[in-house]
Enzyme design. Structure first.
Site, PDB file in Angstrom:
ATOM      1  N   CYS A  33     -14.218  19.547  39.258  1.00  0.00           N
ATOM      2  CA  CYS A  33     -15.130  19.093  38.198  1.00  0.00           C
ATOM      3  C   CYS A  33     -14.712  17.812  37.476  1.00  0.00           C
ATOM      4  O   CYS A  33     -15.511  16.878  37.357  1.00  0.00           O
ATOM      5  CB  CYS A  33     -15.314  20.187  37.159  1.00  0.00           C
ATOM      6  SG  CYS A  33     -16.277  21.539  37.809  1.00  0.00           S
ATOM      7  N   TYR A  41       0.811  -1.203   0.000  1.00  0.00           N
ATOM      8  CA  TYR A  41       0.000   0.000   0.000  1.00  0.00           C
ATOM      9  C   TYR A  41       0.862   1.277   0.000  1.00  0.00           C
ATOM     10  O   TYR A  41       0.694   2.164  -0.840  1.00  0.00           O
ATOM     11  CB  TYR A  41      -0.916  -0.026   1.227  1.00  0.00           C
ATOM     12  CG  TYR A  41      -1.986   0.949   1.030  1.00  0.00           C
ATOM     13  CD1 TYR A  41      -3.097   0.622   0.273  1.00  0.00           C
ATOM     14  CD2 TYR A  41      -1.843   2.246   1.492  1.00  0.00           C
ATOM     15  CE1 TYR A  41      -4.054   1.559   0.005  1.00  0.00           C
ATOM     16  CE2 TYR A  41      -2.794   3.178   1.229  1.00  0.00           C
ATOM     17  CZ  TYR A  41      -3.885   2.833   0.496  1.00  0.00           C
ATOM     18  OH  TYR A  41      -4.820   3.776   0.213  1.00  0.00           O
ATOM     19  N   VAL A  42       1.794   1.336   0.937  1.00  0.00           N
ATOM     20  CA  VAL A  42       2.615   2.543   1.077  1.00  0.00           C
ATOM     21  C   VAL A  42       3.567   2.691  -0.104  1.00  0.00           C
ATOM     22  O   VAL A  42       3.652   3.749  -0.737  1.00  0.00           O
ATOM     23  CB  VAL A  42       3.393   2.507   2.420  1.00  0.00           C
ATOM     24  CG1 VAL A  42       4.455   3.590   2.473  1.00  0.00           C
ATOM     25  CG2 VAL A  42       2.430   2.653   3.580  1.00  0.00           C
ATOM     26  N   GLU A  59      -5.575   5.467   3.847  1.00  0.00           N
ATOM     27  CA  GLU A  59      -6.099   4.742   2.690  1.00  0.00           C
ATOM     28  C   GLU A  59      -7.370   5.442   2.215  1.00  0.00           C
ATOM     29  O   GLU A  59      -8.189   5.866   3.005  1.00  0.00           O
ATOM     30  CB  GLU A  59      -6.370   3.280   3.055  1.00  0.00           C
ATOM     31  CG  GLU A  59      -5.082   2.574   3.445  1.00  0.00           C
ATOM     32  CD  GLU A  59      -5.215   1.057   3.609  1.00  0.00           C
ATOM     33  OE1 GLU A  59      -6.252   0.502   3.238  1.00  0.00           O
ATOM     34  OE2 GLU A  59      -4.253   0.467   4.112  1.00  0.00           O
TER      35      GLU A  59
HETATM   36  N1  LIG Z   1      -1.243   0.935   4.795  1.00  0.00           N
HETATM   37  C1  LIG Z   1      -1.227   2.139   5.338  1.00  0.00           C
HETATM   38  O1  LIG Z   1      -2.166   2.917   5.218  1.00  0.00           O
HETATM   39  C2  LIG Z   1      -0.007   2.615   6.109  1.00  0.00           C
HETATM   40  C3  LIG Z   1       0.069   3.966   6.474  1.00  0.00           C
HETATM   41  C4  LIG Z   1       1.188   4.410   7.166  1.00  0.00           C
HETATM   42  C5  LIG Z   1       2.209   3.517   7.485  1.00  0.00           C
HETATM   43  N2  LIG Z   1       2.092   2.201   7.141  1.00  0.00           N
HETATM   44  C6  LIG Z   1       3.227   1.319   7.474  1.00  0.00           C
HETATM   45  O2  LIG Z   1       4.019   1.156   6.291  1.00  0.00           O
HETATM   46  C7  LIG Z   1       4.550  -0.178   6.215  1.00  0.00           C
HETATM   47  C8  LIG Z   1       4.084  -0.852   4.941  1.00  0.00           C
HETATM   48  O3  LIG Z   1       2.678  -0.955   4.988  1.00  0.00           O
HETATM   49  P1  LIG Z   1       1.843  -1.526   3.769  1.00  0.00           P
HETATM   50  O4  LIG Z   1       0.410  -1.403   4.168  1.00  0.00           O
HETATM   51  O5  LIG Z   1       2.288  -0.912   2.502  1.00  0.00           O
HETATM   52  O6  LIG Z   1       2.295  -3.079   3.811  1.00  0.00           O
HETATM   53  P2  LIG Z   1       1.961  -4.247   2.779  1.00  0.00           P
HETATM   54  O7  LIG Z   1       1.975  -5.502   3.554  1.00  0.00           O
HETATM   55  O8  LIG Z   1       0.767  -3.863   1.960  1.00  0.00           O
HETATM   56  O9  LIG Z   1       3.209  -4.230   1.772  1.00  0.00           O
HETATM   57  C9  LIG Z   1       4.490  -4.623   2.120  1.00  0.00           C
HETATM   58  C10 LIG Z   1       5.155  -5.196   0.867  1.00  0.00           C
HETATM   59  O10 LIG Z   1       6.519  -5.459   1.130  1.00  0.00           O
HETATM   60  C11 LIG Z   1       6.906  -6.597   0.390  1.00  0.00           C
HETATM   61  N3  LIG Z   1       8.175  -7.116   0.927  1.00  0.00           N
HETATM   62  C12 LIG Z   1       8.401  -7.753   2.090  1.00  0.00           C
HETATM   63  N4  LIG Z   1       9.714  -8.036   2.228  1.00  0.00           N
HETATM   64  C13 LIG Z   1      10.343  -7.549   1.132  1.00  0.00           C
HETATM   65  C14 LIG Z   1      11.697  -7.513   0.690  1.00  0.00           C
HETATM   66  N5  LIG Z   1      12.694  -8.054   1.421  1.00  0.00           N
HETATM   67  N6  LIG Z   1      11.974  -6.915  -0.483  1.00  0.00           N
HETATM   68  C15 LIG Z   1      10.992  -6.367  -1.219  1.00  0.00           C
HETATM   69  N7  LIG Z   1       9.676  -6.380  -0.872  1.00  0.00           N
HETATM   70  C16 LIG Z   1       9.362  -6.955   0.303  1.00  0.00           C
HETATM   71  C17 LIG Z   1       5.698  -7.527   0.507  1.00  0.00           C
HETATM   72  O11 LIG Z   1       5.670  -8.515  -0.502  1.00  0.00           O
HETATM   73  C18 LIG Z   1       4.544  -6.511   0.380  1.00  0.00           C
HETATM   74  O12 LIG Z   1       4.110  -6.369  -0.964  1.00  0.00           O
HETATM   75  C19 LIG Z   1       4.086  -0.893   7.497  1.00  0.00           C
HETATM   76  O13 LIG Z   1       5.077  -0.735   8.477  1.00  0.00           O
HETATM   77  C20 LIG Z   1       2.836  -0.096   7.893  1.00  0.00           C
HETATM   78  O14 LIG Z   1       2.582  -0.184   9.286  1.00  0.00           O
HETATM   79  C21 LIG Z   1       1.021   1.736   6.443  1.00  0.00           C
END
Ligand SMILES: NC(=O)c1ccc[n+]([C@@H]2O[C@H](COP(=O)([O-])OP(=O)(O)OC[C@H]3O[C@@H](n4cnc5c(N)ncnc54)[C@H](O)[C@@H]3O)[C@@H](O)[C@H]2O)c1
Length: 320
Positions: free
Chosen positions: A271, A10-11, A164
């Protein structure tokens, strides 16, 4: 800049799309062959309004490549954004195994980089508990790269504040940019991708940046839980919940404001304790489950106890 985005979930996908829009070249790396194939074809592996269009346009310009590994891109890239997942373990603690793995892969990879080039800036964007950069990421990088940051590589922590559903708009108009760095000024290159973003920038030590992300997310979660408890009580009393909260939100002096949000003394006076107690009792009588309201006084009592202990701890031995 040539930017590697590791982890195209996602990120990663959203950030890559926005950086393509800004004119940068992106190498999207994901261990999932399906995701790597989607990136190579200029397709978004995730569903978020606007992301697919930006990826497709960047791909059509020849500025988006997909791969399952970093490969030789590490030799001439300017920056790598690490956006791998940090899920919960069964006991609720944070699973940093993906972060450790990618840190070690990048450490190995930078060994092949020409030391005469400016350091490859490794920007960790995954959400990690305070201390993770200093105690987990850096030691793994140091061990695998065989050298400290500052030579072939540099390190930064830049937490992500996207929501999201509105991620693209949030990227271009973030509430703030927080950059955790090893020492003041070591992640100047990162400021290059923040150019044009209208938001305050905070350059702080790693642990502060890590903690800010958790302070934010837990507060957002608390706000939702609190509003729903107020809503449940209002419903049980035949009061329109939205009307109550509209009026609550209209108060930007005491309610939606910095007041009451600075760590310091507990609350007291005639209060707040009495009214919180009465409200919790009323919710019990109404049969409304309200764990947040029920625990406010307990939290305040813990803080009083903490202050007494702190005062004792800071007194000189035998002092008064
Ligand atoms: N989803 C959100 O809205 C959001 C918002 C802010 C922060 N975050 C944080 O950002 C981080 C990522 O979140 P996300 O939702 O994108 O996660 P996600 O699980 O959707 O995506 C992570 C991706 O990393 C890949 N991956 C794992 N190991 C790898 C490697 N060694 N090399 C290359 N690719 C690899 C996976 O296959 C996966 O596609 C997390 O720490 C999350 O807490 C997420």
């Amino acid at each position: 800049m040539k930017i590697i985005v590791c982890g195209f979930g996602y990120v990663g996908a959203t950030v890559a799309a926005c950086l393509l829009r800004e004119g940068h070249s992106i190498v999207g790396v994901d261990i999932s062959p399906d995701k790597a194939a989607a990136i190579s074809a200029g397709r978004s592996p995730i569903h978020e309004p606007g992301v697919n269009g930006f990826l497709r346009a960047g791909h059509a310009d020849g500025r988006l490549l997909g791969s399952t590994e970093v490969g030789d891109h590490v030799l001439d890239a300017d920056m790598a954004l690490i956006c791998v997942g940090t899920p919960s373990k069964p006991n609720g603690s944070l699973d940093l195994s993906y972060v450790v793995k990618i840190a070690r892969q990048m450490g190995e990879a930078v060994r092949r980089r020409d030391p005469a080039r400016s350091p490859l800036l490794l920007v960790f964007r995954s959400t990690m508990l305070p201390g993770s950069m200093d105690k987990v990421v850096l030691p793994n990088l140091l061990e695998t790269a065989g050298e400290a940051p500052g030579g072939r590589y540099e390190v930064a922590y830049n937490p992500e504040f996207l929501r999201e559903g509105t991620a693209i708009a949030d990227y271009f108009a973030p509430p703030k940019t927080v950059i955790g760095e090893r020492a003041p000024g070591t992640s100047k290159k990162l400021l290059g991708i923040c150019d044009g973003l209208d938001a305050p920038i905070f350059e702080v030590p790693f642990a502060v940046a890590e903690m800010v992300k958790y302070a934010d997310n837990s507060f957002h979660a608390l706000k939702v839980a609190y509003a729903n408890e107020v809503g449940r009580l209002a419903l049980s009393l035949d009061i329109p919940p939205q009307r109550v909260m509209e009026i609550f939100l209209a108060d930007t002096k005491l309610n939606i404001s910095p007041y009451y949000l600075r760590p310091g003394t507990p609350f007291g006076g005639s209060c707040l304790p009495k009214d919180v107690r009465a409200l919790a009792a009323c919710m019990r009588e109404q049969g409304v489950s309200a764990p947040v309201m029920e625990n406010i006084l307990a939290s305040n009592a813990s803080h009083k106890q903490f202050l007494v202990q702190e005062i004792g701890r800071r007194l000189p031995v035998g002092g008064r």
